[in-house]
Design an enzyme around this catalytic site. Structure first.
Site, PDB file in Angstrom:
ATOM      1  N   LYS A  13       0.633  -1.172   0.000  1.00  0.00           N
ATOM      2  CA  LYS A  13      -0.173  -0.049   0.027  1.00  0.00           C
ATOM      3  C   LYS A  13       0.854   1.345  -0.032  1.00  0.00           C
ATOM      4  O   LYS A  13       0.797   2.234  -0.535  1.00  0.00           O
ATOM      5  CB  LYS A  13      -1.072  -0.066   1.267  1.00  0.00           C
ATOM      6  CG  LYS A  13      -1.797  -0.963   1.554  1.00  0.00           C
ATOM      7  CD  LYS A  13      -2.813  -0.845   2.656  1.00  0.00           C
ATOM      8  CE  LYS A  13      -1.835  -0.986   3.878  1.00  0.00           C
ATOM      9  NZ  LYS A  13      -1.502  -2.248   4.462  1.00  0.00           N
ATOM     10  N   ARG A  88      -9.343   0.719   8.909  1.00  0.00           N
ATOM     11  CA  ARG A  88      -8.826  -0.636   9.143  1.00  0.00           C
ATOM     12  C   ARG A  88      -9.868  -1.409   9.835  1.00  0.00           C
ATOM     13  O   ARG A  88      -9.559  -2.595  10.114  1.00  0.00           O
ATOM     14  CB  ARG A  88      -7.586  -0.148  10.127  1.00  0.00           C
ATOM     15  CG  ARG A  88      -6.498  -1.187  10.127  1.00  0.00           C
ATOM     16  CD  ARG A  88      -5.287  -1.138   9.472  1.00  0.00           C
ATOM     17  NE  ARG A  88      -4.092  -1.542  10.095  1.00  0.00           N
ATOM     18  CZ  ARG A  88      -3.132  -0.991   9.404  1.00  0.00           C
ATOM     19  NH1 ARG A  88      -2.907  -0.012   9.053  1.00  0.00           N
ATOM     20  NH2 ARG A  88      -1.965  -1.349   9.925  1.00  0.00           N
ATOM     21  N   ARG A 127      11.895  -6.571   5.049  1.00  0.00           N
ATOM     22  CA  ARG A 127      11.646  -5.025   5.102  1.00  0.00           C
ATOM     23  C   ARG A 127      12.286  -4.084   6.192  1.00  0.00           C
ATOM     24  O   ARG A 127      12.462  -4.599   7.313  1.00  0.00           O
ATOM     25  CB  ARG A 127       9.977  -4.890   5.336  1.00  0.00           C
ATOM     26  CG  ARG A 127       9.642  -3.171   5.253  1.00  0.00           C
ATOM     27  CD  ARG A 127       8.533  -3.117   4.670  1.00  0.00           C
ATOM     28  NE  ARG A 127       7.339  -3.072   6.058  1.00  0.00           N
ATOM     29  CZ  ARG A 127       6.144  -2.906   5.803  1.00  0.00           C
ATOM     30  NH1 ARG A 127       5.612  -2.739   4.461  1.00  0.00           N
ATOM     31  NH2 ARG A 127       5.452  -2.856   6.861  1.00  0.00           N
ATOM     32  N   ARG A 162      11.685  -2.555  12.001  1.00  0.00           N
ATOM     33  CA  ARG A 162      10.461  -1.968  12.858  1.00  0.00           C
ATOM     34  C   ARG A 162      10.186  -2.821  14.118  1.00  0.00           C
ATOM     35  O   ARG A 162      10.408  -4.042  13.939  1.00  0.00           O
ATOM     36  CB  ARG A 162       9.044  -1.565  12.007  1.00  0.00           C
ATOM     37  CG  ARG A 162       8.970  -0.418  11.374  1.00  0.00           C
ATOM     38  CD  ARG A 162       7.973  -0.296  10.470  1.00  0.00           C
ATOM     39  NE  ARG A 162       6.746  -0.782  10.974  1.00  0.00           N
ATOM     40  CZ  ARG A 162       5.628  -0.823  10.227  1.00  0.00           C
ATOM     41  NH1 ARG A 162       5.502  -0.292   9.134  1.00  0.00           N
ATOM     42  NH2 ARG A 162       4.452  -1.528  10.604  1.00  0.00           N
ATOM     43  N   ARG A 173      -0.131  -9.160  13.455  1.00  0.00           N
ATOM     44  CA  ARG A 173      -0.777  -8.225  12.674  1.00  0.00           C
ATOM     45  C   ARG A 173      -1.456  -8.971  11.421  1.00  0.00           C
ATOM     46  O   ARG A 173      -2.454  -8.203  11.007  1.00  0.00           O
ATOM     47  CB  ARG A 173       0.564  -7.378  12.066  1.00  0.00           C
ATOM     48  CG  ARG A 173       1.003  -6.243  12.927  1.00  0.00           C
ATOM     49  CD  ARG A 173       2.253  -5.928  12.636  1.00  0.00           C
ATOM     50  NE  ARG A 173       2.581  -5.258  11.525  1.00  0.00           N
ATOM     51  CZ  ARG A 173       3.406  -5.142  10.556  1.00  0.00           C
ATOM     52  NH1 ARG A 173       4.759  -5.326  11.027  1.00  0.00           N
ATOM     53  NH2 ARG A 173       3.394  -4.387   9.311  1.00  0.00           N
TER      54      ARG A 173
END
Ligand code: ADP
Length: 215
Positions: A13, A88, A127, A162, A173
């Site tokens: 996204k 969300r 990531r 992160r 998640r």
């Protein structure tokens, strides 16, 4: 363009939103970026959001609607906006519908980016994100590493993993996404707003959006 980008964490996204901003000056609005910025700055908002974010849980709908109610009225939204990571939950989607009606704003479409789970897991564990709250550029150790290891190409700050990108937080998640966010696909389908894109390349997603909007 006035779009909502839906998709699991790691679906792309943010990448798609950044590419779309280059096309027509629409702004990217990422609730995740706003919240991480608030945590880094140690504001009241950041304090309220921090624990839930670390666990990979959602922060409360009220907190998010407080942020977005203000954000969507800022002048830069007049040129268009790309909502990345919001709404969300169904209550957020309902609240957004009311908010847009009050502000007299009409969305163009809601894009659902579908990416297979294996691809998502691989992307999230590899990531890396720029630690500078004002930058938050995204890298990938395999497919898109920074030129100098661990250093952001854009601003020179350290590039880090992160805190919610440990394996445990990632699977949490994804579970949260399936339970709370995936139902939005049906919600927007009923509203006649849904563009579903089955694509693993961001370029293909952009092409599908352009076709749909006749751009
Ligand atoms: P990703 O899409 O990669 O999971 P984001 O950067 O969008 O990550 O969000 C990071 C975290 O911020 C989420 O796990 C959640 O705790 C919080 N968050 C972001 N947007 C929302 C939202 N719309 N509602 C509730 N929590 C949110």
């Amino acid at each position: 363009m006035k779009l909502i980008l839906l998709g699991a964490p790691g679906a792309g996204k943010g990448t798609v939103a950044k590419m779309l901003t280059q096309l027509d000056g629409s702004v990217q609005i990422s609730t995740g970026d706003i919240l991480r910025g608030a945590v880094a700055a140690g504001t009241e908002l950041g304090k309220q959001a921090e624990a839930a974010m670390k666990r990979g849980d959602l922060v409360s709908d009220d907190l998010i609607m407080g942020i977005m109610g203000k954000r969507l009225q800022e002048p830069d939204c007049k040129n268009g906006f790309l909502l990345d990571g919001f709404p969300r939950t169904i209550p957020q989607a309902e609240a957004l519908k009311g908010l847009l009606a009050r502000l007299g704003i009409k969305l163009d479409t809601v894009v659902s980016i579908d990416v297979p789970r294996e691809v998502i897991l691989d992307r999230l564990t590899t990531r890396r994100t720029c630690s500078n709250a004002k930058c938050q550029a995204i890298y990938n150790v395999k497919s898109n590493p920074p030129k100098k290891e661990g250093v952001c190409d854009k601003c020179g700050s350290p590039v880090v993993q992160r805190e919610d990108e440990t394996e445990a937080a990632i699977s949490h998640r994804l579970e949260t996404y399936n339970q709370k966010t995936a139902p939005l696909i049906g919600f927007y389908e009923k509203e006649g707003m849904l563009l579903s894109v089955n694509a693993t390349s961001s370029e293909a997603v952009i092409a599908a959006i352009k076709r749909k909007l006749g751009k």
